[in-house]
Design an enzyme around this catalytic site. Sequence first.
Site, short mmCIF file in Angstrom:
data_model
loop_
_atom_site.label_atom_id
_atom_site.label_comp_id
_atom_site.label_asym_id
_atom_site.label_seq_id
_atom_site.Cartn_x
_atom_site.Cartn_y
_atom_site.Cartn_z
N ARG A 108 -10.19 -3.24 -5.17
CA ARG A 108 -11.24 -2.53 -4.63
C ARG A 108 -11.62 -1.25 -5.26
O ARG A 108 -10.46 -0.74 -5.87
CB ARG A 108 -10.72 -2.01 -3.32
CG ARG A 108 -11.11 -3.11 -2.24
CD ARG A 108 -10.44 -2.49 -0.86
NE ARG A 108 -10.80 -3.81 0.09
CZ ARG A 108 -11.24 -3.43 1.40
NH1 ARG A 108 -11.38 -2.01 1.92
NH2 ARG A 108 -11.56 -4.47 2.14
N SER A 178 -0.09 -1.54 -7.43
CA SER A 178 0.91 -2.15 -6.54
C SER A 178 1.89 -3.05 -7.20
O SER A 178 2.11 -4.25 -6.75
CB SER A 178 0.37 -2.85 -5.20
OG SER A 178 -0.72 -1.75 -4.72
N ASP A 231 0.83 1.10 -3.49
CA ASP A 231 -0.01 0.80 -2.07
C ASP A 231 0.80 1.28 -0.95
O ASP A 231 0.37 1.91 -0.03
CB ASP A 231 -0.27 -0.60 -1.96
CG ASP A 231 0.58 -1.73 -2.05
OD1 ASP A 231 1.89 -1.49 -2.41
OD2 ASP A 231 0.51 -2.81 -1.82
C1 BGC Z 1 5.21 -4.82 -5.51
C2 BGC Z 1 5.06 -3.57 -4.65
C3 BGC Z 1 3.99 -3.69 -3.79
C4 BGC Z 1 4.15 -4.88 -2.74
C5 BGC Z 1 3.08 -4.96 -1.79
C6 BGC Z 1 5.11 -6.16 -4.69
O1 BGC Z 1 5.21 -7.29 -5.18
O2 BGC Z 1 6.27 -5.06 -6.14
O3 BGC Z 1 4.95 -2.73 -5.84
O4 BGC Z 1 3.96 -2.46 -3.12
O5 BGC Z 1 4.04 -6.20 -3.64
O6 BGC Z 1 1.67 -5.16 -2.60
#
Ligand code: BGC
Length: 499
Positions: A108, A178, A231
């Site tokens: 996004r 994320s 995130d």
């Molecule tokens: C990632 C995290 C992320 C989570 C939710 C996981 O696979 O390692 O960094 O916060 O997914 O998106």
Amino acid sequence: MGKVAVGIVVVCGMAVAAAAAVVVHRRMKKSGKWVKAMEIVKDFEIKCSTPISRLRQVCDAMIVEMHAGLASEGGSKLKMLISYVDSLPTGKEKGLFYALDLGGTNFRVLRLQLGGKGHGILNQQFVEVSIPPSLMTGDSSDALFDFIVAKLAKFIAQEGLDFKTTPGRQRELGFTFSFPVVQTSIASGTLLKWTKGFSINEAVGRDVVAELTKAMERHGLDMRVSALVNDTVGTLAGGRFANKDVVAAVILGTGSNAAYVERASAIPKWHGPLPRSGEMVINMEWGNFKSAHLPLSEYDLEMDADSLNPGDQIYEKVMSGMYLGEIVRRVLSWLAQEAAFFGDTVPPKLKVPFILGTPAISAMHQDTTPDLKVVTNHIKDIFEISNTSLKMRKVIVQICSIVATRGARLSAAGVLSILRKMGRDTIKEGEKHRTVIAMDGGLYEHYTKYRKCLENCLNELLGKDVFETIVLELSSDGSGIGAAILAASHSKYLGSDDD
Ligand code: BGC
């Protein structure tokens, strides 16, 4: 006339399918295959069971890992990453800021106009773009970042005059990335590894902000990243902007993770000066948690072995949206193979990895029609299997329920670990506080039974009195909003005249 004829054909077709289902079912019963199928399901259910005693063991183990992860970098499977966010939004943030939210098959771009104290968010606009799968697992990090930046540049090129920045001032962006990143400052960090189906080897070990910045330069986009956030950290910041009682955030979406506010003095691996606030947001990367107490079945172990990241993200693999449907598919496939659950041959579509998404298991699990029509349709559309009896469909719902219940209850154990670590799992004499956890992710938002099960389990774990002080608050898309707000609170123009 024509319509009647079609109607008869349809009715006949349905009658034939129903008759075939009864035949398959009778034949299975006769040959003892049904007994075998029920044994397989029972065995799976036992392996996935999550009695409260086991959840408490999971919670204890997670707390041990939290301490180890805070003590030293690499000290635990639980990374407990320092976010460099030592002060959360106050509501006074002001100005025009952007966010780029990357963490799944879609990303996004978001623009936020913040009004300053008492005015909140004045204007907000976003676009969502899906990433071609070849870029998620390709060889080139540039190809992925070029694709993203081209869309970001287009978004900016299309905005009206209202959103022009002051001359001489760069646009500022909060980058929600994320995946596990070891940060070196609020606006830099090295990618440790990919998760959730991404795998671009050359990006591992690189500074993701530098990669994004180089791509922006290649596209002539005059923009600066002023905050790099996970995130969970974005969701926590966005949640705090709206509600001062927010102290943690949990994502239950494609992947899963949590962040919370830790006392800086309780982070031995932090060697910098203690922040003025005395606090630091920790990105737990709880998806990578692993413990002998986690209830795992052979289907989970095989799915892990076949994944892009075997041995990693085990907790995430038993509770997040990317994997729940795949676990159900594996059980159904085994039933077909070992107990001729769908007839004498194994329907070929049952062998296709990840063909069954979590939205489908959510729909089937929550099917309220008396003859489980939703299940009939999904099994037909996804696996091209049309000969299911009601009894078989009930078994399919049961398998969805086993998988979702385990996931939801394990995530409740994770939430309990955070509450315990923060000392919010008991009510102390004379103290009256509300603890709000910002929740985001499609799994939590759309899979009602999963969400309810998580809440009920947390109630069971905490007891009614403490549970009443805890609020799990849905914070849809909080991660992008939070990143833009953190870009504002870390703006390089803070305190300048036109700020
Ligand atoms: C990632 C995290 C992320 C989570 C939710 C996981 O696979 O390692 O960094 O916060 O997914 O998106």
